[in-house]
Design an enzyme around this catalytic site. Structure first.
Site, PDB file in Angstrom:
ATOM      1  N   GLU A 145       0.811  -1.212   0.000  1.00  0.00           N
ATOM      2  CA  GLU A 145       0.000   0.000   0.000  1.00  0.00           C
ATOM      3  C   GLU A 145       0.851   1.271   0.000  1.00  0.00           C
ATOM      4  OE1 GLU A 145      -2.509  -3.178   2.079  1.00  0.00           O
ATOM      5  OE2 GLU A 145      -0.408  -2.560   2.012  1.00  0.00           O
ATOM      6  N   LYS A 170       3.933   1.777  -1.267  1.00  0.00           N
ATOM      7  CA  LYS A 170       4.498   2.002  -2.607  1.00  0.00           C
ATOM      8  C   LYS A 170       3.457   2.640  -3.529  1.00  0.00           C
ATOM      9  CE  LYS A 170       5.644  -0.672  -6.744  1.00  0.00           C
ATOM     10  NZ  LYS A 170       6.861   0.023  -7.185  1.00  0.00           N
ATOM     11  N   HIS A 213      28.276  -5.824 -14.043  1.00  0.00           N
ATOM     12  CA  HIS A 213      27.774  -4.551 -13.520  1.00  0.00           C
ATOM     13  C   HIS A 213      27.647  -4.631 -12.008  1.00  0.00           C
ATOM     14  CE1 HIS A 213      25.535  -0.874 -12.972  1.00  0.00           C
ATOM     15  NE2 HIS A 213      24.565  -1.542 -12.377  1.00  0.00           N
ATOM     16  N   HIS A 218      17.948   6.757 -10.694  1.00  0.00           N
ATOM     17  CA  HIS A 218      16.916   6.651  -9.668  1.00  0.00           C
ATOM     18  C   HIS A 218      16.226   7.984  -9.392  1.00  0.00           C
ATOM     19  CE1 HIS A 218      17.425   2.476  -8.810  1.00  0.00           C
ATOM     20  NE2 HIS A 218      18.703   2.611  -8.595  1.00  0.00           N
TER      21      HIS A 218
END
Length: 744
Positions: free
Chosen positions: A17, A19, A628, A683
């Site tokens: 919830e 998120k 990576h 991000h």
């Protein structure tokens, strides 16, 4: 009678919830008041779950809108100067500006650096200190939550990060320890405020006691805790440690002026008896006996036998708990509706771990057999390391370089991406429809091919040099591979927070692992058929698949890792046979799997690095192997990273303002092969300025030889939208061309 409590509870909500509300708020779809209501409901539900289970104490202060370390930075006034310009209209928006660089109000700004929380896959936001750092207390969020829980009738135990751990986690000054005297008054003031609210116990988290601390930091614990302990008044302080054995710091922990100490009996079961012997006459011993980082049911009969004598001696001075915060566990097993009963009955999520603690509490009041249970650390991994002794490629890197250069004919400063492209709402809808049998497999596969074709088309328009297929078929970089390999079980709602609103659903390793068929070959081959430019084959490495799954507890982790490596080697060789000559094997979790104690590093790296090399040990010299890594401190493990023997490594660099680059810099004797330091932060929703990227790339070129330098973003682009991605990558490609021209 022994007391029960936990160190923390998942804050995402049983059905994510938090998120959903966060992202809706950021998109402008709900008001801030609606978001606040969602947070309040999650807290209420979490506290009620602890109360309903029968815990003696309800933990408060573990909720965060993005990250608990950021909570403390805001509480102590640690806010970088750049956030003062274009500040948001309210505290919550300002909080999100620090976290992600953008909020519904306020100007876009470079977000706070992010890195891994000790050896977990949780990412925290790094405090940014200055030599003139001034601290001030703004604790209303914590005090409000205490009042909120008290009004709901709970017996609360607030959790606060300890001053030494908070300073240790920060950056920006040569000696964060020098800031301690100016920080401690904030703790004194905070404890006074909590005491005024009638709080009896405060949990003070100092997990750095599980590290190999410099002597000056060990010594600082005595003075710091003597000061705040003496000033805590009627408050009782529970010093909480986790993730590692305390060893030389075990006696130190119990010698501090605290009223109790929590130890992680999952990571260091052998220290429990010593901790009992060190316990002061009035101190509480909190034993973390339920694994807060895995999903298997606890062996309560064993812990009954172990703890029964202590319970009889200590009574309510014995507290039982999970090993660490349950933040690292999924929320509630009852939400799993598709797991077979025979699998489900072996599992315990956070909600069920509460029941385990209370059940163990009741068992301690019952008679128990006199069988002695010996507590010791898990078996070592020597046999696996022995199998991995000879895993180097036949040709060394310097021999491979001219062969690969001749095959690929790449320009100076070749551009690429890390692998994933945006997972659109339509793509998620189609995947959901397929899983619900609402569309046919044929229709689903056609949609995936269309997504891949579109990704290739966009990359060619942008002018990237080495392309990727975009990973449209993958739900997650680990979960997807777990679904294709035998030996894994997958959940429907086993979500765990990784950072902010980002949640992952780790697969569960239930048995021996093998590859029944090729996994990525068809998708990579299809993408390569659409372009004359090289397309990277994209794999998640064996160490990352292991570390981002819930592992077995009946065998050493290295055995599962080698099984995964065997499966991936088959995949690598099949990709090579299909004509895919650049293969990226991601290992972002290599660093986080490193034990916190240096004495355990050699054992870990012997099998972890060996497993990575094993996956690509048989490829031809002309096949270029990439890897990576991101969001970790790599300085201490450069020897291991070099030993991976990858031809090219890409790393996160922009989010940390190029700080990580120093470890890989040629002048420091760092990474000897080719490297792609990320030049923009994926991000953050902010699109990087082209001129800014040119200057950043020039700065990187000062420490990395340009003939070994690649240009790429920090990480994968799955979480972004195409508008952001297109503009950002265009600026990146143009920046590379600008610098390439200047160097020509």
């Amino acid at each position: 009678m022994a007391q029960t409590h936990i160190l923390g509870y998942p804050r995402i909500g049983a059905n994510r919830e938090l998120k959903k509300a966060q992202e809706a708020y950021w998109r402008g779809e709900i008001s801030q008041q609606q978001l606040l209501q969602v947070g309040a409901e999650i807290r209420r539900s979490n506290w009620q779950a602890q109360s309903d289970a029968g815990l003696d104490w309800v933990t408060v202060g573990d909720f965060a809108w993005y990250d608990q370390v950021l909570n403390h930075s805001l509480m102590f006034g640690v806010v970088g100067d750049r956030f003062s310009e274009g500040a948001a209209e309210n505290k919550l928006d300002q909080y999100f500006r620090l976290a992600r660089g953008r909020a519904p109000s306020g100007q876009p700004v470079a977000a706070s650096a992010m890195t891994k929380w000790f050896d977990t896959n949780y990412h925290y936001l790094v405090p940014e200190f200055t030599d003139q750092q001034a601290f001030s207390l703004d604790s209303e969020w914590l005090l409000d939550e205490v009042r909120e829980a008290q009004v709901q009738g709970h017996k609360v135990k607030p959790v606060v990060m300890g001053p030494l751990t908070y300073l240790w986690l920060g950056r920006g000054v040569d000696s964060a320890l020098a800031l301690l005297p100016s920080l401690l008054p904030c703790y004194t003031q905070l404890f006074s405020q909590l005491a005024d609210l009638g709080v009896e116990w405060v949990q003070l988290d100092e997990p750095i006691l599980g590290l190999d601390l410099p002597e000056e930091w060990r010594s600082a614990f005595i003075g710091a805790h003597k000061g705040i302990g003496a000033d805590s008044g009627s408050l009782n302080l529970l010093l909480a440690t986790y993730f590692s054995p305390l060893r030389e710091n075990l006696q130190l922990a119990f010698s501090l002026p605290v009223d109790g100490v929590h130890i992680d009996c999952i990571r260091a079961p052998e220290e429990l008896n010593t901790a009992r012997d060190l316990l002061g006459d009035k101190q509480v011993l909190s034993a973390g006996v339920v694994n807060g980082r895995n999903i298997w049911r606890a062996d309560l009969d064993k812990w009954q036998r172990v703890l029964k004598p202590m319970a009889e001696k200590l009574g309510d001075r014995l507290w039982i708990s999970a090993s660490c915060s349950l933040l690292h566990s999924p929320v509630d097993l009852d939400t799993e509706i598709s797991l077979p009963v025979e699998q489900k009955q072996k599992l315990a999520y956070a909600r069920q771990k509460l029941d385990e603690l209370v059940h163990l509490q009741s068992l301690l009041d019952q008679e128990v057999s006199t069988t002695v249970t010996e507590l010791k650390s898990g078996d070592k991994s020597g046999s696996v390391a022995q199998q991995l002794r000879d895993t180097w490629r036949e040709q060394g890197y310097l021999e491979r370089v001219p062969v690969q250069a001749e095959r690929w004919q790449l320009p100076l400063l070749p551009t690429t991406t890390i692998g994933s492209f945006p997972q659109t709402d339509l793509l998620r809808k189609v995947r959901r429809q397929y899983r619900n049998s609402e569309i046919s497999e044929k229709d689903y596969l056609e949609h995936l091919r269309a997504e891949i074709a579109e990704a290739i088309r966009r990359q060619e328009i942008l002018g990237l040099d080495v392309l990727v297929h975009g990973e449209a078929e993958r739900n997650d970089m680990v979960e997807y591979f777990g679904e294709q390999l035998d030996g894994f079980v997958h959940t429907g709602n086993g979500w765990v927070q990784s950072y902010g609103s980002r949640c992952v659903k780790p697969p569960i390793i239930f048995g021996d692992i093998s590859r029944p068929q090729a996994i990525t070959v068809e998708w990579s081959s299809y993408a390569q058929s659409l372009t004359k430019k090289p397309v990277k084959g994209m794999l998640t490495g064996p160490v990352t698949i292991l570390n981002w799954s819930f592992p077995r507890e009946d065998i050493h982790r290295s055995e599962s890792c080698l099984q995964i490596a065997r499966a991936l080697r088959e995949e690598v060789l099949d990709l090579e046979s299909a004509g895919i000559g650049i293969i990226q094997i991601d290992e972002p979790a290599l660093r986080e799997g490193v034990p916190l104690r240096e004495s355990e590093h050699a054992d870990y790296f012997s099998w972890a690095v060996g497993c990575f090399r094993y996956t690509c040990s048989e490829v031809k010299a002309e096949t270029q192997i990439h890897t990576h890594m991101c969001y970790s401190n790599f300085n201490a493990i450069m020897d291991a990273i070099v030993s991976l023997d990858a031809d090219v490594i890409t790393i996160e660099s922009a989010r940390s303002d190029l700080r990580l680059l120093s470890a890989f810099a040629d002048k420091a004797g760092g990474y000897p092969n080719e490297i792609g330091p990320g030049i923009y932060d994926i991000h953050s929703p902010n699109v990087p300025d082209r001129g800014e990227l040119v200057e950043r790339l020039k700065k990187i070129a000062q420490v990395v030889p340009v003939e070994r330098l690649w240009v790429n973003p920090d990480c994968g682009l799955k979480t972004r939208n195409w508008a952001e991605v297109g503009s950002s990558l265009l600026n990146m490609v143009e920046a590379a061309r600008t610098v390439r021209t200047e160097l020509a």
